[in-house]
Design an enzyme around this catalytic site. Sequence first.
Site, short mmCIF file in Angstrom:
data_model
loop_
_atom_site.label_atom_id
_atom_site.label_comp_id
_atom_site.label_asym_id
_atom_site.label_seq_id
_atom_site.Cartn_x
_atom_site.Cartn_y
_atom_site.Cartn_z
N GLY A 17 0.81 -1.21 0.00
CA GLY A 17 0.00 0.00 0.00
C GLY A 17 0.84 1.26 0.00
O GLY A 17 1.85 1.36 -0.71
N CYS A 18 0.44 2.24 0.82
CA CYS A 18 1.11 3.53 0.86
C CYS A 18 2.57 3.42 1.31
O CYS A 18 3.38 4.30 1.00
CB CYS A 18 0.35 4.48 1.78
SG CYS A 18 -1.32 4.88 1.22
N ALA A 19 2.92 2.38 2.03
CA ALA A 19 4.30 2.20 2.48
C ALA A 19 5.20 1.64 1.40
O ALA A 19 6.43 1.61 1.57
CB ALA A 19 4.33 1.27 3.70
N GLY A 20 4.63 1.20 0.28
CA GLY A 20 5.39 0.47 -0.72
C GLY A 20 6.51 1.26 -1.35
O GLY A 20 7.57 0.70 -1.65
N LEU A 56 3.61 5.07 5.80
CA LEU A 56 2.86 4.07 6.56
C LEU A 56 1.97 3.28 5.61
O LEU A 56 1.51 3.79 4.60
CB LEU A 56 1.99 4.75 7.62
CG LEU A 56 2.69 5.64 8.63
CD1 LEU A 56 1.66 6.30 9.54
CD2 LEU A 56 3.69 4.86 9.45
#
Length: 352
Positions: free
Chosen positions: A138-141, A338
């Site tokens: 997700g956004c942490a990728g 995150l």
Amino acid sequence: MPAIVSVGLASLPYRFTQKEIMNLTRQLFENDYDDIDRLLRIFSNGQIESRCFVQPLEWYIQKHSFSEKNDLYIECAVRYGAEAIEQCLKQQNIDYKDIEAIFYISSTGIATPSIEARIMNQLPFSVHTKRIPIWGLGCAGGAAGLARAFEYCRAYPKAKVIVLAVEFCSLTFQIDDHSKSNFIGTSLFADGAGCVCVAGDNVLLSDSPPSIMDVQSTLMPHSEDVMGWDIKDQGFYVVFSKDIPSIIRKSFKEMVASFLQKHRLTVEDIQHFIVHPGGKKVLDAYRDSLQLSHDQIKHSVEVLKHYGNMSSVTVYVVLQKFMKQRIKKGEIGVMVALGPGFSCELLLLEWR
């Protein structure tokens, strides 16, 4: 230490104002919520002015099967992923055949063979280029992909690698999902494709890019329900907890402090914060947690304003702004993102 050499972004075909998207959302959901006008305030309160999509707005008011949306994801990921790679490599005149490995990051579609393999049939990479697709962060990728590239280049100091992040959040939109998570998602998420090149210590560089000094991944146990997907017959259904800002305020400062302490640093020693703008409330929580000034997160605020949340890609747009900025030798930065898990990715950077 391995260095970030260049950042390239694709130009997507459709840009819409937040007001245009809000009007479409009203059209789609006005019969499902008695308090639709109150809920629509999130569009004006979120500090987003415009976002980019891969389809025209009228496409989103029609029903589409999971297979149709995923086929479109593959087509667009190859097209715009290749463009992001081209933009990244031409900045430093890097030959495709000099790239040892491609890390592919995404969470908004699935493909086997994976997207980087399909791109390798269009761009002149070596047939021996290693492929490392990473899905589901997700956004942490975006930050996690750079961390893995750092570890690869530390092991192989002569290597040049790229990290390609492609997310088409709009293609996951569920017209029949009347949940608050889906409603919030329509006000926040967007599409994007970005590529970053990372080089090992033994690669001669013409300028002074930021070096990656260290990385840290943190998983918060038993927090699977904070962020992610429910995967059903019609595709991806967003899971997005309202508790994310409070989790950041409670836990984030300690994670950053322990990471910096390994290098005898404190938050006050950090000049630059390359922060994934997950949303206005997320940015406010970062700022409150670390006592940051508005100026310290101005690039993240600007990216949120003009792009919204493109999941893993967003932090690369923030990073590009820092790469274009004149930064003094010896200054230090922290990259933060995150994602599902619930997890935190941190990178320590130094401009050498």
